[in-house]
Design a protein around this motif. Structure first.
Motif, mmCIF file in Angstrom:
data_model
loop_
_atom_site.group_PDB
_atom_site.id
_atom_site.type_symbol
_atom_site.label_atom_id
_atom_site.label_comp_id
_atom_site.label_asym_id
_atom_site.label_seq_id
_atom_site.Cartn_x
_atom_site.Cartn_y
_atom_site.Cartn_z
ATOM 1 N N ILE A 1 0.838 -1.205 0.000
ATOM 2 C CA ILE A 1 0.000 0.000 0.000
ATOM 3 C C ILE A 1 0.871 1.253 0.000
ATOM 4 O O ILE A 1 0.626 2.202 -0.746
ATOM 5 N N GLY A 2 1.908 1.253 0.825
ATOM 6 C CA GLY A 2 2.814 2.402 0.873
ATOM 7 C C GLY A 2 3.511 2.646 -0.456
ATOM 8 O O GLY A 2 3.670 3.789 -0.885
ATOM 9 N N THR A 3 3.891 1.572 -1.136
ATOM 10 C CA THR A 3 4.548 1.707 -2.432
ATOM 11 C C THR A 3 3.614 2.337 -3.452
ATOM 12 O O THR A 3 3.989 3.272 -4.172
ATOM 13 N N PHE A 4 2.388 1.849 -3.518
ATOM 14 C CA PHE A 4 1.457 2.385 -4.511
ATOM 15 C C PHE A 4 1.009 3.805 -4.184
ATOM 16 O O PHE A 4 0.812 4.621 -5.090
ATOM 17 N N VAL A 5 0.867 4.133 -2.906
ATOM 18 C CA VAL A 5 0.543 5.510 -2.532
ATOM 19 C C VAL A 5 1.705 6.431 -2.898
ATOM 20 O O VAL A 5 1.504 7.544 -3.386
ATOM 21 N N GLY A 6 2.920 5.971 -2.675
ATOM 22 C CA GLY A 6 4.081 6.755 -3.044
ATOM 23 C C GLY A 6 4.157 7.005 -4.537
ATOM 24 O O GLY A 6 4.457 8.125 -4.982
ATOM 25 N N VAL A 7 3.874 5.987 -5.337
ATOM 26 C CA VAL A 7 3.875 6.160 -6.793
ATOM 27 C C VAL A 7 2.787 7.148 -7.207
ATOM 28 O O VAL A 7 3.004 8.002 -8.074
ATOM 29 N N ALA A 8 1.622 7.065 -6.581
ATOM 30 C CA ALA A 8 0.540 8.000 -6.897
ATOM 31 C C ALA A 8 0.940 9.429 -6.539
ATOM 32 O O ALA A 8 0.642 10.361 -7.293
ATOM 33 N N LEU A 9 1.604 9.623 -5.414
ATOM 34 C CA LEU A 9 2.064 10.960 -5.045
ATOM 35 C C LEU A 9 3.091 11.488 -6.038
ATOM 36 O O LEU A 9 3.077 12.672 -6.390
ATOM 37 N N ILE A 10 3.969 10.633 -6.500
ATOM 38 C CA ILE A 10 4.986 11.065 -7.453
ATOM 39 C C ILE A 10 4.345 11.475 -8.769
ATOM 40 O O ILE A 10 4.683 12.513 -9.346
ATOM 41 N N ILE A 11 3.419 10.677 -9.248
ATOM 42 C CA ILE A 11 2.838 10.930 -10.568
ATOM 43 C C ILE A 11 1.785 12.028 -10.537
ATOM 44 O O ILE A 11 1.781 12.923 -11.382
ATOM 45 N N LEU A 12 0.885 11.988 -9.570
ATOM 46 C CA LEU A 12 -0.280 12.863 -9.596
ATOM 47 C C LEU A 12 -0.075 14.223 -8.923
ATOM 48 O O LEU A 12 -0.754 15.183 -9.278
ATOM 49 N N MET A 13 0.821 14.319 -7.961
ATOM 50 C CA MET A 13 0.914 15.548 -7.175
ATOM 51 C C MET A 13 2.298 16.189 -7.256
ATOM 52 O O MET A 13 2.784 16.757 -6.272
ATOM 53 N N LYS A 14 2.920 16.108 -8.396
ATOM 54 C CA LYS A 14 4.264 16.680 -8.553
ATOM 55 C C LYS A 14 4.196 18.203 -8.414
ATOM 56 O O LYS A 14 3.397 18.866 -9.045
ATOM 57 N N GLY A 15 5.025 18.755 -7.541
ATOM 58 C CA GLY A 15 5.100 20.196 -7.353
ATOM 59 C C GLY A 15 4.090 20.770 -6.380
ATOM 60 O O GLY A 15 4.031 21.976 -6.196
ATOM 61 N N LYS A 16 3.303 19.940 -5.719
ATOM 62 C CA LYS A 16 2.310 20.439 -4.764
ATOM 63 C C LYS A 16 2.796 20.204 -3.341
ATOM 64 O O LYS A 16 3.501 19.247 -3.054
ATOM 65 N N ASP A 17 2.382 21.101 -2.447
ATOM 66 C CA ASP A 17 2.716 20.975 -1.039
ATOM 67 C C ASP A 17 1.727 20.018 -0.380
ATOM 68 O O ASP A 17 0.527 20.075 -0.626
#
Length: 73
Positions: free
Chosen positions: A21-37
């Motif tokens: 779960i942590g791995t997939f959440v991390g990938v989602a954060l990298i792809i979907l929220m790049k540059g956001k606080d």
């Protein structure tokens, strides 16, 4: 003895699932929220990289514990 093995098996499975779960959440954060606080904790993609690394380590730990339990019995 069986209770201890069952407890360790449940622990290994939980660690394995949390790592995935942590791995997939991390990938989602990298792809979907790049540059956001992210909640004033830092950039979302950098927290995503942290989650990917920790998730992979937890997944490997879970697999390692499962292999040890399988080879003991």
């Amino acid at each position: 003895m069986k209770d201890k093995q069952l407890l360790l098996a449940v622990f290994a499975l939980v660690i394995y699932l949390l790592g995935g779960i942590g791995t997939f959440v991390g990938v989602a954060l990298i792809i979907l929220m790049k540059g956001k606080d992210l909640w004033h904790l830092g950039q979302a993609h950098s927290i995503g990289y942290l989650l990917v690394c920790v998730g992979l380590i937890l997944t490997l730990l879970g697999v390692f514990v499962m292999r040890v339990l399988r080879n003991r019995g």
